[in-house]
Design a protein around this motif. Structure first.
Motif, PDB file in Angstrom:
ATOM      1  N   ILE A 132       0.888  -1.171   0.000  1.00 52.52           N
ATOM      2  CA  ILE A 132       0.000   0.000   0.000  1.00 52.52           C
ATOM      3  C   ILE A 132       0.920   1.214   0.000  1.00 52.52           C
ATOM      4  O   ILE A 132       1.652   1.452   0.962  1.00 52.52           O
ATOM      5  N   TRP A 193      -6.455  -5.037   3.315  1.00 52.25           N
ATOM      6  CA  TRP A 193      -5.772  -5.467   2.090  1.00 52.25           C
ATOM      7  C   TRP A 193      -6.745  -6.029   1.041  1.00 52.25           C
ATOM      8  O   TRP A 193      -6.399  -6.108  -0.132  1.00 52.25           O
ATOM      9  N   ARG A 198      -7.447   0.287  -1.008  1.00 57.98           N
ATOM     10  CA  ARG A 198      -6.629  -0.059   0.146  1.00 57.98           C
ATOM     11  C   ARG A 198      -6.128   1.170   0.891  1.00 57.98           C
ATOM     12  O   ARG A 198      -6.052   1.179   2.121  1.00 57.98           O
TER      13      ARG A 198
END
Length: 272
Positions: A132, A193, A198
């Motif tokens: 991320i 996730w 995200r």
């Protein structure tokens, strides 16, 4: 933060997550069935110092994961990287040293080069799709951050994410549910996730907002195992592109200064 484990405990637990943390059952919702890869065996030539070092370490735990065996900066010893830490085994396999190896003349800890090299290799294997990322357009530095949605310093770091980006620092998050696997913390990170956005889900979770429960094939358990393998002792764990571990949480200006110092000492370019 999570308590720092002793090196001996780290060695004994390195081979299997199930020995030190409660792992989810095979049928648990959101669990990636490929999350716990088989231990990769280090191949050594019989009769060599490397082979004797391997056997010495494996005598502590036959299933232990060894990431690297190489010549040590200390004559008569091999350097063995286990669980993100350097051990030194005498070439006859009889003695094992633990702790930092400091070069008095050079005035530096020479035990960290091998550890950093292993971290670089392990982190390079994590695909971009599993991270991320919060990054400026043209980052000067990129750091990997093992993060948890509940720890205070992880939340503090994320609150200033725009400030890190303004200083040219890209933050690439990996998951580390500090309460372990098969916990509410783990399941919340799976939901993050598995979210369609995200970045928003992670921000919401760190702000204490509810994240809708989701399950999918996800890397959270793999990241957790990887965090242990690179020597994580607390969250957030910040690692440079060169594999250097920062000393815990650092505010934006302090992190920038630390990254610049790493550049100056290594001469390897930005982030190295």
């Amino acid at each position: 933060m999570i308590p720092k484990r002793t090196l001996l405990l780290s060695i004994l637990c390195a081979a299997s997550l199930s020995a030190c943390a409660q792992a989810p059952d095979a049928g648990d919702e959101g669990r990636d069935p490929a999350a716990a890869p088989a231990v990769e065996a280090i191949e050594t030539t019989p009769g060599t110092p490397e082979d004797r070092a391997r056997k010495a370490i494996e005598s502590i735990n036959p299933q232990i994961r060894i990431d690297s065996i190489a010549a040590a900066p200390l004559a008569g010893f091999r350097e063995v990287i286990v669980n993100g830490q350097a051990l030194y085994v005498s070439d006859d396999g009889k003695y094992l040293l633990q702790g930092s190896l400091f070069d008095v003349e050079a005035k530096k800890d020479v035990s960290q080069a091998g550890v950093a090299a292993v971290r670089r290799k392990l982190l390079a294997a994590v695909p971009d799709s599993e991270r991320i990322v919060f990054a400026p357009a043209n980052p000067k530095y990129t750091v990997t951050v093992f993060t948890d949605v509940e720890c205070g310093y992880c939340r503090k770091l994320h609150q200033d994410i725009a400030e890190y980006n303004k200083r040219g620092i890209a933050i690439e998050y990996l998951a580390f549910p500090r309460m372990g696997l098969d916990t509410p913390d783990y399941r919340e990170m799976v939901s993050v996730w598995c979210a369609p956005d995200r970045r928003k889900a992670l921000t919401d979770a760190k702000d204490g907002k509810r994240v809708p429960t989701r399950s999918c094939e996800n890397p959270v358990a793999r990241h957790y195992e990887l965090g242990q393998r690179v020597g994580l002792t607390g969250t957030p764990m910040i690692i440079t592109e060169g594999g250097v571990q920062m000393p815990g949480y650092l505010p934006p200006d302090a992190l920038l200064s630390a990254l610049q110092q790493v550049d100056a000492s290594s001469g390897a370019g930005a982030g190295g």
